[in-house]
Design a protein around this motif. Sequence first.
Motif, PDB file in Angstrom:
ATOM      1  N   VAL A  97     -35.111  24.155 -52.140  1.00 16.21           N
ATOM      2  CA  VAL A  97     -34.280  25.149 -52.833  1.00 16.21           C
ATOM      3  C   VAL A  97     -33.707  26.087 -51.783  1.00 16.21           C
ATOM      4  CG1 VAL A  97     -34.170  26.987 -54.552  1.00 16.21           C
ATOM      5  CG2 VAL A  97     -35.730  25.061 -54.907  1.00 16.21           C
ATOM      6  N   ARG A  98     -32.397  26.254 -51.814  1.00 21.05           N
ATOM      7  CA  ARG A  98     -31.718  27.175 -50.883  1.00 21.05           C
ATOM      8  C   ARG A  98     -31.156  28.342 -51.685  1.00 21.05           C
ATOM      9  NH1 ARG A  98     -27.370  23.424 -48.172  1.00 21.05           N
ATOM     10  NH2 ARG A  98     -26.946  25.258 -46.910  1.00 21.05           N
ATOM     11  N   VAL A  99     -31.477  29.539 -51.230  1.00 22.04           N
ATOM     12  CA  VAL A  99     -31.034  30.757 -51.925  1.00 22.04           C
ATOM     13  C   VAL A  99     -30.188  31.584 -50.963  1.00 22.04           C
ATOM     14  CG1 VAL A  99     -31.814  32.883 -53.051  1.00 22.04           C
ATOM     15  CG2 VAL A  99     -33.204  30.791 -53.241  1.00 22.04           C
ATOM     16  N   LEU A 100     -29.058  32.084 -51.442  1.00 15.31           N
ATOM     17  CA  LEU A 100     -28.312  33.127 -50.729  1.00 15.31           C
ATOM     18  C   LEU A 100     -28.409  34.386 -51.568  1.00 15.31           C
ATOM     19  CD1 LEU A 100     -25.028  31.213 -49.772  1.00 15.31           C
ATOM     20  CD2 LEU A 100     -27.091  31.560 -48.378  1.00 15.31           C
ATOM     21  N   GLY A 101     -28.554  35.519 -50.918  1.00 15.68           N
ATOM     22  CA  GLY A 101     -28.673  36.741 -51.709  1.00 15.68           C
ATOM     23  C   GLY A 101     -28.592  37.973 -50.836  1.00 15.68           C
ATOM     24  N   THR A 102     -28.830  39.109 -51.492  1.00 13.03           N
ATOM     25  CA  THR A 102     -28.839  40.376 -50.761  1.00 13.03           C
ATOM     26  C   THR A 102     -30.244  40.965 -50.800  1.00 13.03           C
ATOM     27  OG1 THR A 102     -28.108  41.463 -52.783  1.00 13.03           O
ATOM     28  CG2 THR A 102     -26.412  40.950 -51.171  1.00 13.03           C
ATOM     29  N   ALA A 103     -30.675  41.457 -49.647  1.00 12.23           N
ATOM     30  CA  ALA A 103     -32.027  42.017 -49.522  1.00 12.23           C
ATOM     31  C   ALA A 103     -31.964  43.531 -49.622  1.00 12.23           C
ATOM     32  CB  ALA A 103     -32.628  41.621 -48.173  1.00 12.23           C
ATOM     33  N   SER A 104     -32.959  44.099 -50.298  1.00 17.48           N
ATOM     34  CA  SER A 104     -33.076  45.561 -50.317  1.00 17.48           C
ATOM     35  C   SER A 104     -34.549  45.924 -50.418  1.00 17.48           C
ATOM     36  CB  SER A 104     -32.286  46.168 -51.484  1.00 17.48           C
ATOM     37  OG  SER A 104     -32.730  45.622 -52.707  1.00 17.48           O
ATOM     38  N   ALA A 105     -34.868  47.136 -49.988  1.00 16.62           N
ATOM     39  CA  ALA A 105     -36.255  47.590 -50.044  1.00 16.62           C
ATOM     40  C   ALA A 105     -36.597  47.955 -51.484  1.00 16.62           C
ATOM     41  CB  ALA A 105     -36.429  48.800 -49.124  1.00 16.62           C
ATOM     42  N   GLY A 106     -37.732  47.455 -51.961  1.00 16.15           N
ATOM     43  CA  GLY A 106     -38.184  47.766 -53.316  1.00 16.15           C
ATOM     44  C   GLY A 106     -38.921  49.097 -53.350  1.00 16.15           C
ATOM     45  N   PRO A 107     -39.474  49.448 -54.516  1.00 14.63           N
ATOM     46  CA  PRO A 107     -40.165  50.740 -54.645  1.00 14.63           C
ATOM     47  C   PRO A 107     -41.399  50.831 -53.747  1.00 14.63           C
ATOM     48  CG  PRO A 107     -39.856  49.672 -56.792  1.00 14.63           C
ATOM     49  CD  PRO A 107     -39.460  48.681 -55.765  1.00 14.63           C
ATOM     50  N   ARG A 108     -41.688  52.049 -53.351  1.00  9.94           N
ATOM     51  CA  ARG A 108     -42.823  52.289 -52.450  1.00  9.94           C
ATOM     52  C   ARG A 108     -44.143  51.815 -53.064  1.00  9.94           C
ATOM     53  NH1 ARG A 108     -44.727  52.498 -47.524  1.00  9.94           N
ATOM     54  NH2 ARG A 108     -46.480  53.885 -47.298  1.00  9.94           N
ATOM     55  N   ASP A 109     -44.321  52.003 -54.387  1.00  8.06           N
ATOM     56  CA  ASP A 109     -45.616  51.634 -54.968  1.00  8.06           C
ATOM     57  C   ASP A 109     -45.850  50.121 -54.913  1.00  8.06           C
ATOM     58  OD1 ASP A 109     -43.572  51.393 -56.880  1.00  8.06           O
ATOM     59  OD2 ASP A 109     -44.999  51.469 -58.532  1.00  8.06           O
ATOM     60  N   VAL A 110     -44.784  49.333 -54.914  1.00  5.35           N
ATOM     61  CA  VAL A 110     -44.957  47.873 -54.791  1.00  5.35           C
ATOM     62  C   VAL A 110     -45.421  47.530 -53.372  1.00  5.35           C
ATOM     63  CG1 VAL A 110     -43.834  45.611 -55.024  1.00  5.35           C
ATOM     64  CG2 VAL A 110     -43.177  47.499 -56.538  1.00  5.35           C
ATOM     65  N   ALA A 111     -44.832  48.207 -52.384  1.00  6.78           N
ATOM     66  CA  ALA A 111     -45.249  47.975 -50.991  1.00  6.78           C
ATOM     67  C   ALA A 111     -46.704  48.393 -50.799  1.00  6.78           C
ATOM     68  CB  ALA A 111     -44.336  48.755 -50.043  1.00  6.78           C
ATOM     69  N   GLU A 112     -47.070  49.521 -51.405  1.00  5.02           N
ATOM     70  CA  GLU A 112     -48.453  50.014 -51.261  1.00  5.02           C
ATOM     71  C   GLU A 112     -49.445  49.028 -51.881  1.00  5.02           C
ATOM     72  OE1 GLU A 112     -47.476  54.794 -51.206  1.00  5.02           O
ATOM     73  OE2 GLU A 112     -48.242  53.891 -53.041  1.00  5.02           O
ATOM     74  N   ALA A 113     -49.124  48.553 -53.086  1.00  5.82           N
ATOM     75  CA  ALA A 113     -50.032  47.611 -53.748  1.00  5.82           C
ATOM     76  C   ALA A 113     -50.170  46.341 -52.914  1.00  5.82           C
ATOM     77  CB  ALA A 113     -49.508  47.284 -55.148  1.00  5.82           C
ATOM     78  N   ASP A 114     -49.048  45.874 -52.357  1.00 10.44           N
ATOM     79  CA  ASP A 114     -49.104  44.656 -51.527  1.00 10.44           C
ATOM     80  C   ASP A 114     -50.015  44.880 -50.322  1.00 10.44           C
ATOM     81  OD1 ASP A 114     -47.785  41.966 -50.577  1.00 10.44           O
ATOM     82  OD2 ASP A 114     -47.808  43.313 -48.851  1.00 10.44           O
ATOM     83  N   PHE A 115     -49.810  46.005 -49.639  1.00 15.30           N
ATOM     84  CA  PHE A 115     -50.582  46.249 -48.411  1.00 15.30           C
ATOM     85  C   PHE A 115     -52.065  46.368 -48.715  1.00 15.30           C
ATOM     86  CE2 PHE A 115     -52.112  48.596 -44.714  1.00 15.30           C
ATOM     87  CZ  PHE A 115     -51.541  47.860 -43.700  1.00 15.30           C
ATOM     88  N   LEU A 116     -52.389  47.085 -49.799  1.00 16.01           N
ATOM     89  CA  LEU A 116     -53.804  47.340 -50.108  1.00 16.01           C
ATOM     90  C   LEU A 116     -54.525  46.081 -50.597  1.00 16.01           C
ATOM     91  CD1 LEU A 116     -53.452  50.906 -51.650  1.00 16.01           C
ATOM     92  CD2 LEU A 116     -54.340  50.282 -49.381  1.00 16.01           C
ATOM     93  N   HIS A 117     -53.755  45.065 -51.037  1.00  9.96           N
ATOM     94  CA  HIS A 117     -54.373  43.798 -51.425  1.00  9.96           C
ATOM     95  C   HIS A 117     -54.657  42.904 -50.217  1.00  9.96           C
ATOM     96  CE1 HIS A 117     -53.462  44.357 -55.775  1.00  9.96           C
ATOM     97  NE2 HIS A 117     -54.537  43.607 -55.865  1.00  9.96           N
ATOM     98  N   ARG A 118     -54.125  43.260 -49.067  1.00  9.79           N
ATOM     99  CA  ARG A 118     -54.312  42.408 -47.892  1.00  9.79           C
ATOM    100  C   ARG A 118     -55.730  42.508 -47.356  1.00  9.79           C
ATOM    101  NH1 ARG A 118     -49.336  40.756 -45.010  1.00  9.79           N
ATOM    102  NH2 ARG A 118     -47.932  40.629 -46.783  1.00  9.79           N
ATOM    103  N   HIS A 119     -56.159  41.466 -46.667  1.00 12.80           N
ATOM    104  CA  HIS A 119     -57.480  41.449 -46.033  1.00 12.80           C
ATOM    105  C   HIS A 119     -57.551  42.591 -45.012  1.00 12.80           C
ATOM    106  CE1 HIS A 119     -60.786  40.062 -43.482  1.00 12.80           C
ATOM    107  NE2 HIS A 119     -61.174  39.358 -44.537  1.00 12.80           N
ATOM    108  N   PRO A 120     -58.721  43.242 -44.892  1.00 11.20           N
ATOM    109  CA  PRO A 120     -58.836  44.354 -43.938  1.00 11.20           C
ATOM    110  C   PRO A 120     -58.389  43.991 -42.520  1.00 11.20           C
ATOM    111  CG  PRO A 120     -60.802  44.213 -45.326  1.00 11.20           C
ATOM    112  CD  PRO A 120     -59.933  43.047 -45.691  1.00 11.20           C
ATOM    113  N   ASP A 121     -58.683  42.759 -42.066  1.00  9.71           N
ATOM    114  CA  ASP A 121     -58.261  42.369 -40.710  1.00  9.71           C
ATOM    115  C   ASP A 121     -56.736  42.326 -40.605  1.00  9.71           C
ATOM    116  OD1 ASP A 121     -60.869  42.151 -40.030  1.00  9.71           O
ATOM    117  OD2 ASP A 121     -60.948  39.948 -40.120  1.00  9.71           O
ATOM    118  N   THR A 122     -56.092  41.856 -41.694  1.00  6.13           N
ATOM    119  CA  THR A 122     -54.626  41.774 -41.686  1.00  6.13           C
ATOM    120  C   THR A 122     -54.030  43.182 -41.662  1.00  6.13           C
ATOM    121  OG1 THR A 122     -54.916  39.843 -43.082  1.00  6.13           O
ATOM    122  CG2 THR A 122     -52.677  40.658 -42.845  1.00  6.13           C
ATOM    123  N   ARG A 123     -54.679  44.082 -42.440  1.00  6.72           N
ATOM    124  CA  ARG A 123     -54.188  45.470 -42.462  1.00  6.72           C
ATOM    125  C   ARG A 123     -54.353  46.118 -41.092  1.00  6.72           C
ATOM    126  NH1 ARG A 123     -57.322  48.395 -46.696  1.00  6.72           N
ATOM    127  NH2 ARG A 123     -58.383  46.464 -47.207  1.00  6.72           N
TER     128      ARG A 123
END
Length: 227
Positions: A122-148
């Motif tokens: 599947v090939r996608v073309l699109g436009t990228a933008s930064a999403g809300p801060r709380d989504v980034a925070e939830a993503d980061f906090l779900h990461r393994h401690p070593d990855t963080r």
Amino acid sequence: MSPDAPETAADAVASLRDRLREAARPEPDVSPLDPERVPDEPLALFRSWLDEAIDGDVVQPHAFVLATTSTASGPTARTVLLKDLDEAFWFASSVESPKGVQMTEDDRVALTFTWEAQGRQVRVLGTASAGPRDVAEADFLHRHPDTRAAAIAVPQSAEFDPDEADAALRAARTRLDADPDLVPADWTAWRVDPVSVEFWQASTGRDQVRVRYERVGDDWRRASLWP
Ligand SMILES: Cc1cc2nc3c(=O)[nH]c(=O)nc-3n(C[C@H](O)[C@H](O)[C@H](O)COP(=O)(O)O)c2cc1C
């Protein structure tokens, strides 16, 4: 030299060409892509293909190649992981990484998913933008401690001195121990809003079928493409 080793550089080239020609091809065990029976919009089809990749035990079915560009860098590409899918494709990375800097300068991106065992791309073309801060925070906090710890020890893609890496990681772990909810300011949940989504399916034998959806206002225009 082993008895099977090619004797000259020309033999080696010929032998590699032969091996590439004979390399294993997929034998897809998924339903064929029928351009007459696809949904009116592409993300429903994408979701069903992703589900089939997950159910078919494709390794890292959510991995895709993200291509970005900027005037200074020209095109560059790397693999990242899909984190979510709604009306956009979501992934996470640092806004200060080379790809983050490029997307900030030029928001046009290309995504390529390949599920080789299923003969699908599947090939996608699109436009990228930064999403809300709380989504980034939830993503980061779900990461393994070593990855963080790795993410805050040294900026992504920065050159580093291996002799100093252990100390940087130790300092990062100490910071995280003191502040377990720490999320670095540069960590970003990126959304890609698609303007074009193309499905490619290798069916049995050597046949391929391609269907491309293109955004036209609020609708999608669909066309079959010659493989
Ligand atoms: C399977 C796989 C998954 C990856 N997932 C991510 C990811 O989700 N986010 C990310 O920033 N880098 C991810 N990486 C690392 C990137 O490919 C890349 O090395 C890194 O993001 C730096 O890219 P840049 O220098 O172009 O910014 C992944 C690499 C691989 C091989």
